[in-house]
Scaffold this motif. Structure first.
Motif, PDB file in Angstrom:
ATOM      1  N   UNK A 119       0.932  -1.218   0.003  1.00  0.00           N
ATOM      2  CA  UNK A 119      -0.039  -0.045  -0.105  1.00  0.00           C
ATOM      3  C   UNK A 119       0.801   1.380  -0.024  1.00  0.00           C
ATOM      4  N   UNK A 120       1.917   1.203   0.824  1.00  0.00           N
ATOM      5  CA  UNK A 120       2.781   2.384   0.588  1.00  0.00           C
ATOM      6  C   UNK A 120       4.259   1.830   0.328  1.00  0.00           C
ATOM      7  N   UNK A 121       4.749   1.317  -0.409  1.00  0.00           N
ATOM      8  CA  UNK A 121       6.003   0.746  -0.614  1.00  0.00           C
ATOM      9  C   UNK A 121       7.285   1.370  -0.957  1.00  0.00           C
ATOM     10  N   UNK A 122       8.461   0.720  -0.565  1.00  0.00           N
ATOM     11  CA  UNK A 122       9.686   1.272  -0.794  1.00  0.00           C
ATOM     12  C   UNK A 122       9.747   1.250  -2.274  1.00  0.00           C
ATOM     13  N   UNK A 123      10.811   1.758  -2.850  1.00  0.00           N
ATOM     14  CA  UNK A 123      11.114   1.695  -4.280  1.00  0.00           C
ATOM     15  C   UNK A 123      11.461   0.325  -4.859  1.00  0.00           C
ATOM     16  N   UNK A 124      12.396  -0.499  -3.964  1.00  0.00           N
ATOM     17  CA  UNK A 124      12.958  -1.510  -4.308  1.00  0.00           C
ATOM     18  C   UNK A 124      12.761  -2.550  -2.905  1.00  0.00           C
ATOM     19  N   UNK A 125      12.155  -3.688  -3.410  1.00  0.00           N
ATOM     20  CA  UNK A 125      12.356  -4.777  -2.278  1.00  0.00           C
ATOM     21  C   UNK A 125      13.027  -5.864  -2.667  1.00  0.00           C
ATOM     22  N   UNK A 126      14.159  -6.404  -1.795  1.00  0.00           N
ATOM     23  CA  UNK A 126      14.885  -7.568  -2.157  1.00  0.00           C
ATOM     24  C   UNK A 126      14.203  -8.753  -1.138  1.00  0.00           C
ATOM     25  N   UNK A 127      13.753  -9.817  -1.841  1.00  0.00           N
ATOM     26  CA  UNK A 127      13.213 -10.847  -0.884  1.00  0.00           C
ATOM     27  C   UNK A 127      14.283 -11.924  -1.091  1.00  0.00           C
ATOM     28  N   UNK A 128      15.056 -11.994  -0.019  1.00  0.00           N
ATOM     29  CA  UNK A 128      16.309 -12.769   0.113  1.00  0.00           C
ATOM     30  C   UNK A 128      15.986 -14.069   0.824  1.00  0.00           C
ATOM     31  N   UNK A 151       5.975 -19.910   0.716  1.00  0.00           N
ATOM     32  CA  UNK A 151       4.586 -19.385   0.801  1.00  0.00           C
ATOM     33  C   UNK A 151       4.260 -17.898   0.881  1.00  0.00           C
ATOM     34  N   UNK A 152       4.987 -17.359   1.673  1.00  0.00           N
ATOM     35  CA  UNK A 152       5.128 -15.882   2.023  1.00  0.00           C
ATOM     36  C   UNK A 152       5.462 -14.908   0.665  1.00  0.00           C
ATOM     37  N   UNK A 153       6.292 -15.533   0.098  1.00  0.00           N
ATOM     38  CA  UNK A 153       6.961 -14.920  -1.194  1.00  0.00           C
ATOM     39  C   UNK A 153       5.851 -14.929  -2.234  1.00  0.00           C
ATOM     40  N   UNK A 154       5.484 -16.092  -2.504  1.00  0.00           N
ATOM     41  CA  UNK A 154       4.509 -16.216  -3.724  1.00  0.00           C
ATOM     42  C   UNK A 154       3.322 -15.623  -3.415  1.00  0.00           C
ATOM     43  N   UNK A 155       2.666 -15.316  -2.122  1.00  0.00           N
ATOM     44  CA  UNK A 155       1.438 -14.692  -1.738  1.00  0.00           C
ATOM     45  C   UNK A 155       1.888 -13.374  -1.921  1.00  0.00           C
ATOM     46  N   UNK A 156       2.951 -12.842  -1.634  1.00  0.00           N
ATOM     47  CA  UNK A 156       3.413 -11.387  -1.841  1.00  0.00           C
ATOM     48  C   UNK A 156       3.225 -10.897  -3.275  1.00  0.00           C
ATOM     49  N   UNK A 157       3.914 -12.017  -4.003  1.00  0.00           N
ATOM     50  CA  UNK A 157       3.817 -11.413  -5.573  1.00  0.00           C
ATOM     51  C   UNK A 157       2.640 -11.664  -6.168  1.00  0.00           C
ATOM     52  N   UNK A 158       1.766 -12.478  -5.529  1.00  0.00           N
ATOM     53  CA  UNK A 158       0.190 -12.646  -6.258  1.00  0.00           C
ATOM     54  C   UNK A 158      -0.302 -11.388  -5.840  1.00  0.00           C
ATOM     55  N   UNK A 159      -0.247 -10.692  -4.491  1.00  0.00           N
ATOM     56  CA  UNK A 159      -0.801  -9.655  -4.020  1.00  0.00           C
ATOM     57  C   UNK A 159      -0.149  -8.361  -4.711  1.00  0.00           C
ATOM     58  N   UNK A 160       0.945  -8.435  -5.200  1.00  0.00           N
ATOM     59  CA  UNK A 160       1.398  -7.152  -5.670  1.00  0.00           C
ATOM     60  C   UNK A 160       0.905  -6.955  -7.196  1.00  0.00           C
ATOM     61  N   UNK A 161       0.264  -7.985  -7.813  1.00  0.00           N
ATOM     62  CA  UNK A 161      -0.527  -7.481  -8.986  1.00  0.00           C
ATOM     63  C   UNK A 161      -1.641  -6.586  -8.869  1.00  0.00           C
ATOM     64  N   UNK A 162      -2.242  -6.598  -7.743  1.00  0.00           N
ATOM     65  CA  UNK A 162      -3.314  -6.002  -7.604  1.00  0.00           C
ATOM     66  C   UNK A 162      -3.132  -4.409  -7.276  1.00  0.00           C
ATOM     67  N   UNK A 163      -1.811  -4.148  -7.223  1.00  0.00           N
ATOM     68  CA  UNK A 163      -1.501  -2.677  -6.850  1.00  0.00           C
ATOM     69  C   UNK A 163      -1.037  -2.045  -7.957  1.00  0.00           C
ATOM     70  N   UNK A 164      -1.472  -0.610  -8.193  1.00  0.00           N
ATOM     71  CA  UNK A 164      -0.938  -0.011  -9.526  1.00  0.00           C
ATOM     72  C   UNK A 164       0.230   0.486  -9.310  1.00  0.00           C
ATOM     73  N   UNK A 165       0.816   0.981  -7.964  1.00  0.00           N
ATOM     74  CA  UNK A 165       2.073   1.534  -7.713  1.00  0.00           C
ATOM     75  C   UNK A 165       2.843   0.279  -6.966  1.00  0.00           C
ATOM     76  N   UNK A 166       3.825  -0.411  -7.910  1.00  0.00           N
ATOM     77  CA  UNK A 166       4.651  -1.543  -7.698  1.00  0.00           C
ATOM     78  C   UNK A 166       5.935  -1.356  -7.495  1.00  0.00           C
ATOM     79  N   UNK A 167       6.502  -1.896  -5.861  1.00  0.00           N
ATOM     80  CA  UNK A 167       7.861  -1.811  -6.047  1.00  0.00           C
ATOM     81  C   UNK A 167       8.748  -2.764  -7.112  1.00  0.00           C
ATOM     82  N   UNK A 168       9.764  -2.478  -7.154  1.00  0.00           N
ATOM     83  CA  UNK A 168      11.024  -3.212  -8.128  1.00  0.00           C
ATOM     84  C   UNK A 168      11.225  -4.478  -7.121  1.00  0.00           C
TER      85      UNK A 168
END
Length: 327
Positions: A119-128, A151-168
């Motif tokens: 909802x209020x993302x940084x410009x870049x997120x590294x999923x380590x 599961x956390x990562x895959x859910x996050x990536x699925x949720x990300x599709x629903x947002x207009x402003x997407x972090x890298x």
């Protein structure tokens, strides 16, 4: 102004000057608290007490350097999702129009935290993630559960599709003894999911306590001490992100401004030793195998602001890692 500082910093490094440009990219350790004990992490040798930086202190850093800063990484030797005020830090960066990024081990990236970040993302997120199987992952990421993290990562990536402003979003795997045979498997693990880049990262000096081979880098003058300082959670300024205990501390932001500490005092003698082929006289630097880009590559990098450069680097580092280590 930022382009000028990038040029000045790189030029100072190439010519071996003891001063640099003003700080244009910065690492701020908003906390050194972490919920894991990863096998390759220097935090296992950390002697500092665990602290959380306050948003007030962080804002004073950003405000004092807003004219020159391009990008701030809200990381260090802690897990940023453990900080209860993470969203405040990200909003402070937005307030002063400075790009930001975080790197997370994804253990706390549940549905609610994912929503907050998106909802209020940084410009870049590294999923380590650092592993493609439960056995290898949990040997490296000690204290984490592979299935929960994936599961956390895959859910996050699925949720990300629903947002207009997407972090890298960058999916990261460090090239380790435990993971080097799983690089292709790691890529396949997220096939069909939408992300921006995969980063096969090189092991830095933290590998000195491990038995991994082929991780040495030339003991030349280190470009990082001309280009990216780090502020620890207690306000201590160190010359780079590899100083886990602040042994090469330049000072403290509570006593002196960052701009002063970055161009006067002990940083000058440190750079002089590096440029005079005396790096091995500095204990921390002698043990460090942080990757050193060539000066032509550094010069090319000055034409990109840090945000754009961070979008290119995962591809470049992945190719370099595969070239150096995949025989």
């Amino acid at each position: 102004m930022s382009f000028y500082n990038r040029i000045k910093s790189i030029n100072s490094y190439i010519k071996g000057k003891t001063t640099s440009g003003n700080v244009y990219r910065l690492v701020v350790e908003i906390s050194n608290a972490c919920n894991l004990k990863c096998s390759m992490c220097p935090r296992n040798n950390m002697e500092r007490k665990v602290e959380f930086m306050t948003p007030k202190v962080f804002e004073s850093i950003i405000k004092d350097n807003k004219e020159t800063l391009e990008f701030v990484s809200l990381n260090g030797y802690g897990e940023p999702l453990m900080h209860p005020d993470l969203s405040k830090f990200l909003n402070i960066c937005k307030k002063y129009k400075i790009k930001s990024g975080i790197s997370t081990n994804c253990t706390l990236l549940d549905e609610n935290r994912s929503k907050e970040l998106l909802e209020d993302p940084p410009d870049q997120i590294i999923l380590a993630i650092d592993g493609a199987t439960s056995k290898s992952y949990e040997k490296v990421r000690v204290g984490a559960n592979f299935d929960i993290v994936i599961n956390n990562v895959k859910r996050f990536l699925d949720m990300r599709k629903e947002y207009k402003k997407k972090p890298f979003v960058v999916l990261q795997c460090i090239y380790l003894t435990e993971t080097k045979s799983q690089i292709n498997q790691f890529k396949e693990l997220f096939k069909g999911y939408h992300y921006d880049a995969i980063r096969i990262r090189q092991l830095t000096h933290s590998g000195r306590d491990r038995s991994d081979s082929d991780y040495s880098n030339p003991m030349c003058s280190c470009s990082w001490i001309w280009n990216e300082p780090m502020i620890l959670s207690d306000g201590t300024v160190v010359p780079c992100c590899q100083d886990v205990n602040g042994v090469l501390k330049l000072g403290n932001i509570f006593n002196d401004p960052l701009s002063k500490l970055w161009n006067t005092g002990s940083i000058n003698s440190l750079r002089e030793k590096h440029s005079s082929n005396m790096r091995k006289t500095i204990n921390l630097c002698e043990q460090c195998n942080m990757y050193q880009p060539s000066w032509p590559l550094l010069l090319c990098s000055t034409f990109f602001n840090t945000k754009d450069l961070n979008m290119i680097l995962p591809y470049a580092e992945t190719m370099l890692s595969m070239h150096r280590y995949c025989k």
